[in-house]
Enzyme design. Structure first.
Site, PDB file in Angstrom:
ATOM      1  N   HIS A  33      26.858 154.084  64.679  1.00 56.50           N
ATOM      2  CA  HIS A  33      28.088 154.052  65.482  1.00 56.50           C
ATOM      3  C   HIS A  33      29.172 152.732  64.966  1.00 56.50           C
ATOM      4  O   HIS A  33      28.285 151.763  64.565  1.00 56.50           O
ATOM      5  CB  HIS A  33      28.088 154.273  66.796  1.00 56.50           C
ATOM      6  CG  HIS A  33      27.985 152.899  67.684  1.00 56.50           C
ATOM      7  ND1 HIS A  33      28.957 152.031  68.118  1.00 56.50           N
ATOM      8  CD2 HIS A  33      26.901 152.358  67.992  1.00 56.50           C
ATOM      9  CE1 HIS A  33      28.458 151.093  68.840  1.00 56.50           C
ATOM     10  NE2 HIS A  33      27.027 151.260  68.842  1.00 56.50           N
ATOM     11  N   CYS A  34      30.326 152.972  65.075  1.00 58.20           N
ATOM     12  CA  CYS A  34      31.213 151.756  64.996  1.00 58.20           C
ATOM     13  C   CYS A  34      32.179 151.906  65.913  1.00 58.20           C
ATOM     14  O   CYS A  34      31.938 152.474  66.932  1.00 58.20           O
ATOM     15  CB  CYS A  34      31.669 151.840  63.710  1.00 58.20           C
ATOM     16  SG  CYS A  34      32.612 153.288  63.119  1.00 58.20           S
ATOM     17  N   LYS A  35      33.275 151.463  65.662  1.00 58.82           N
ATOM     18  CA  LYS A  35      34.451 151.576  66.737  1.00 58.82           C
ATOM     19  C   LYS A  35      35.010 152.905  67.074  1.00 58.82           C
ATOM     20  O   LYS A  35      35.035 153.302  68.064  1.00 58.82           O
ATOM     21  CB  LYS A  35      35.585 150.359  66.517  1.00 58.82           C
ATOM     22  CG  LYS A  35      36.596 150.344  67.342  1.00 58.82           C
ATOM     23  CD  LYS A  35      37.728 149.306  67.195  1.00 58.82           C
ATOM     24  CE  LYS A  35      38.860 149.411  68.116  1.00 58.82           C
ATOM     25  NZ  LYS A  35      39.798 148.540  67.860  1.00 58.82           N
TER      26      LYS A  35
ATOM     27  N   PHE B  79      32.177 153.927  69.297  1.00 55.97           N
ATOM     28  CA  PHE B  79      32.244 153.114  70.480  1.00 55.97           C
ATOM     29  C   PHE B  79      33.375 153.506  71.561  1.00 55.97           C
ATOM     30  O   PHE B  79      33.033 153.587  72.892  1.00 55.97           O
ATOM     31  CB  PHE B  79      32.090 151.596  70.451  1.00 55.97           C
ATOM     32  CG  PHE B  79      31.916 150.871  71.722  1.00 55.97           C
ATOM     33  CD1 PHE B  79      30.513 151.003  72.272  1.00 55.97           C
ATOM     34  CD2 PHE B  79      32.768 149.912  72.148  1.00 55.97           C
ATOM     35  CE1 PHE B  79      30.186 150.370  73.366  1.00 55.97           C
ATOM     36  CE2 PHE B  79      32.530 149.195  73.185  1.00 55.97           C
ATOM     37  CZ  PHE B  79      31.110 149.334  73.885  1.00 55.97           C
TER      38      PHE B  79
END
Length: 99
Positions: free
Chosen positions: A64-66, A93
């Site tokens: 995952h990232c932003k 996120f």
């Protein structure tokens, strides 16, 4: 492998599961907020960390990232390196924080 929704991840965590989660955001982003149990490996550091992740090649790995863009790149890269079960957290996120 199909991606995973934040709802599914929340449900699994509430059921006591501890999936392998890799946060590919920068360290400062990870410090500002994180998913419980996620390890931080920024996207540009993945190549040098591959040996550390070798035992995960046939296990589920959630990246995952932003918002999802960097995690999409991480999923593609890890898949090219022989990882067989990489899933991107849809919406990143930001979606996870919203529940």
């Amino acid at each position: 492998m199909p991606d995973i929704t934040s709802t599914e991840l929340h449900q699994r965590q509430q059921a006591g599961e501890t999936p392998t989660i890799i946060d590919v955001r920068e360290a400062w982003e990870h410090e500002e907020g994180r998913i419980p149990g996620a390890q931080n490996i920024p996207l540009n550091s993945l190549p040098e960390k591959l040996d550390d992740l070798d035992e995960l090649k046939d296990q589920e790995v959630i990246v995952h990232c932003k918002g999802g863009t960097r995690a999409t790149s991480a999923k593609a890269y890890l898949t090219q390196q022989g990882f067989t079960n990489v899933r991107n957290l849809e919406g990143g996120f930001q979606a996870y924080q919203q529940g």
